[in-house]
Design an enzyme around this catalytic site. Structure first.
Site, PDB file in Angstrom:
ATOM      1  N   GLY A  82       0.822  -1.214   0.000  1.00 50.67           N
ATOM      2  CA  GLY A  82       0.000   0.000   0.000  1.00 50.67           C
ATOM      3  C   GLY A  82       0.851   1.258   0.000  1.00 50.67           C
ATOM      4  N   ARG A 146       1.438  -5.775  -5.120  1.00 48.11           N
ATOM      5  CA  ARG A 146       1.437  -6.670  -3.958  1.00 48.11           C
ATOM      6  C   ARG A 146       1.859  -8.105  -4.304  1.00 48.11           C
ATOM      7  NH1 ARG A 146      -0.496  -4.552   0.692  1.00 48.11           N
ATOM      8  NH2 ARG A 146      -2.054  -2.906   0.603  1.00 48.11           N
ATOM      9  N   ASP A 177       4.773  -7.727   5.019  1.00 45.90           N
ATOM     10  CA  ASP A 177       4.824  -8.784   4.003  1.00 45.90           C
ATOM     11  C   ASP A 177       5.931  -8.513   2.974  1.00 45.90           C
ATOM     12  OD1 ASP A 177       2.784 -10.326   5.075  1.00 45.90           O
ATOM     13  OD2 ASP A 177       1.240  -9.127   4.088  1.00 45.90           O
ATOM     14  N   LYS A 203       7.991   0.628   5.672  1.00 49.58           N
ATOM     15  CA  LYS A 203       6.922   1.509   5.190  1.00 49.58           C
ATOM     16  C   LYS A 203       5.582   0.938   5.587  1.00 49.58           C
ATOM     17  CE  LYS A 203       4.403   0.094   2.548  1.00 49.58           C
ATOM     18  NZ  LYS A 203       3.533  -0.653   1.647  1.00 49.58           N
ATOM     19  N   THR A 204       4.701   1.690   6.114  1.00 50.99           N
ATOM     20  CA  THR A 204       3.270   1.376   6.151  1.00 50.99           C
ATOM     21  C   THR A 204       2.559   2.429   6.987  1.00 50.99           C
ATOM     22  OG1 THR A 204       1.507  -0.148   6.762  1.00 50.99           O
ATOM     23  CG2 THR A 204       3.496  -0.351   8.074  1.00 50.99           C
ATOM     24  N   ASP A 206       0.056   1.841   8.502  1.00 49.39           N
ATOM     25  CA  ASP A 206      -0.571   1.129   9.626  1.00 49.39           C
ATOM     26  C   ASP A 206       0.209   1.281  10.935  1.00 49.39           C
ATOM     27  OD1 ASP A 206      -2.144   0.340   7.559  1.00 49.39           O
ATOM     28  OD2 ASP A 206      -1.750  -1.805   7.727  1.00 49.39           O
TER      29      ASP A 206
END
Ligand code: FBP
Length: 548
Positions: A82, A146, A177, A203-204, A206
């Site tokens: 993402g 992805r 992931d 990176k994220t 979240d």
């Protein structure tokens, strides 16, 4: 003539991101200091067995000194998973880093995520292109994807691509992931004696890719501040109109870091924290009743309005639904085709239920059909339920409404609007913090490449103390791993960092939420500021500030 770029884009292209002191003189002046040996987060023997070449390597930090190994480097870059604000700055950090080692260095951006690496599709990045993307949001310079790297054929293609293009390093910029992908590829390259290091960058949006050494992934800061700006605006509208409840689902696949951070920044009436729901073994009914209690208490004071934050991952943390999802993940492998070809949702439920325990089958059929259907949808390539597609905010509005109707004492009104904030924040212009941090992570990745440190993830520490005190380095990716069940099999994956219910950020929230529930203690943080006083423009997240 119309403009090709907004005024803010123009101004941000000129922003010079801050670097940790050790990196400021370029790669020729950086040496590596090795620290303690490491072990994986859990399942040590199994992870060691799967990563024999890279397991247990030491944590490294970078210091000023004369580098004896500076040379032109060819580095391949992959944006994976993402979008998160700061992706382009990781690339510009790598670019400036390798060019500081030698101006003949090259950066190849693989297109569309790991799939572009497998297929050998890339664009070479030059000065003019790089300059257009500095400090900009989005991943559109090379785009993301992805694809999971798992087949022998995919790995063999990566070897071909690395050799054909003379790659010294591949940097995979991604979440848990994607960094797992990076670690597996690093191990494969060592086994095949391919002279190309593979490193990752955390990176994220979240916020769940962190440990003792990785204090935060980039992108979380900007995304949380963007949602907080929107929620502050909604809270002010709610407090002005005084007639609507706003139920807002916030992105963040599993952990509730975004919800907690946004709650600290805006002080809403309700914020659910999935980890707390799981720890308390709460059922969906109990969650609904607790929300209805707040609505009813406010209604007694003639306040038929409010703001409720709902983490995207909530549904996966409600124990009965968590068990259901775990069973569904295995069951769907067995009957995927039949489920797909069945027309009606009740038929799909009947097919899959044959492979579930009685309890889970019961839970599945008790859910509204729309939610059950969403749980049966395809998993992403890494085996995750696509929680962003599950409309928990609507489910909760419906259930809270029903609960209030059952209460004879409830004399208020419950008119609720639903929102989902996720994509609104993933590609925002990176805040100054994310611009600086992502750039520093990229620069550190270049140092890892120069020093042939494979299987590492770039790490920059002491983030709350200002860039002049940041410490750059790397940690072995295997250190973050454990074994998890994916697509019906045990797989090595990076362990997600969940909200720490004993941590300082949660404590501030827990100590104040009863007051926030009843009062309008809303904070209105406003939009991210890029120019102005440092206490506004360079502020770190509350999560970092409080040391969580
Ligand atoms: P990453 O973990 O890859 O950074 O992705 C984060 C995320 O934004 C989650 O918050 C969300 O659940 C998911 O991506 C949505 O992804 P997609 O748009 O591909 O469905």
């Amino acid at each position: 003539m119309t403009k090709t770029r907004s005024a803010l884009c123009e101004a941000r292209m000129k922003y010079q991101p801050k670097l940790p002191v050790a990196l400021r003189s370029g790669l020729r002046k950086v040496v590596v200091k090795k620290g303690e040996a490491t072990q994986s987060a859990a399942d040590q023997d199994r992870i060691r067995g799967l990563f024999p070449a890279t397991y247990g390597a030491p944590v490294v930090t970078f210091e000023n000194g004369e580098a004896t190994n500076a040379r032109p480097l060819t580095v391949g870059v992959v944006l994976s998973g993402g979008q998160a604000p700061g992706g382009h700055n990781v690339i510009s950090g790598i670019y400036d880093g390798v060019k500081s080692a030698d101006p003949k260095s090259r950066v190849l951006g693989f297109l569309g995520g790991p799939g572009g690496l497998v297929d050998g599709k890339f664009r070479e990045i030059d000065d003019a292109t790089m300059d257009l993307y500095r400090n900009s949001g989005g991943f559109d310079l090379i785009a993301s994807g992805r694809t999971k790297l798992e087949s022998e054929q995919q790995f063999a293609s990566c070897v071909q691509v690395a050799k054909a293009n003379g790659l010294d390093a591949i940097v995979i910029i991604g979440g848990d992931d994607s960094n797992t992908n990076a670690a597996v590829l690093a191990e494969y390259f060592v086994a095949k004696k391919v002279d190309c290091v593979v490193v990752g960058c955390p990176k994220t949006i979240d916020g769940d890719l962190k440990n003792k050494y990785i204090e935060a992934p980039f992108g979380f800061d900007t995304a949380a501040k963007t949602y907080a700006a929107l929620i502050g605006n909604i809270a002010r509208d709610a407090n002005s109109a005084r007639k609507y409840w706003h139920f807002v689902k916030l992105m963040g696949r599993s952990a509730s870091h975004i919800g907690l951070e946004v709650a600290l920044l805006t002080q809403p009436n309700i914020c659910l924290i999935s980890e707390e729901v799981e720890a308390g073994q709460l059922t969906l009914d109990q969650v609904v009743r607790a929300m209805a209690d707040v609505v009813a208490a406010r209604a007694e004071q003639k306040k038929n309005f409010g703001v409720a934050l709902i983490p995207e991952g909530l549904i996966e943390f409600i124990p009965e639904i968590k068990s259901l999802i775990r069973e569904l993940n295995d069951a769907l492998v067995k009957c995927e085709k039949d489920v797909e070809s069945a027309g009606r949702v009740d038929e799909k439920i009947a097919i899959v239920s044959k492979h579930l325990s009685n309890k889970s089958a019961e839970v599945l059929s008790s859910l509204p059909e729309s939610i059950a259907a969403q749980l049966l949808l395809d998993r992403d390539p890494h085996g995750n339920v696509q929680v962003s597609l599950i409309e928990t905010e609507k489910l909760l509005i419906e259930m809270v409404g029903r609960e209030l109707k059952k209460r004879p004492g409830f004399k208020g009104k419950f008119k609720a609007l639903n929102h989902f904030f996720g994509y609104e924040g993933r590609c925002a212009h990176p805040s100054n913090f994310d611009s600086d941090y992502a750039y520093s992570l990229g620069f550190s990745a270049a140092v890892l490449a120069q020093n042939r440190l494979t299987g590492y993830i770039s790490a920059v520490r002491h983030l709350k103390d200002g860039a002049e005190n940041w410490v750059a380095g790397g940690v072995p990716t295997s250190m973050l791993m454990n074994m998890e069940r994916r697509h019906g099999e045990d797989k090595p994956v990076i362990q997600k960092a969940l909200v720490d219910l004993k941590g300082p950020a949660f404590k501030v929230f827990a100590d104040n939420r009863d007051r926030w529930a009843i009062e309008e203690a809303y904070l209105y943080p406003g939009a991210i500021q890029y120019f102005g006083p440092s206490e506004i423009c360079d502020a770190v997240t509350e999560t970092l500030r409080l040391g969580a």
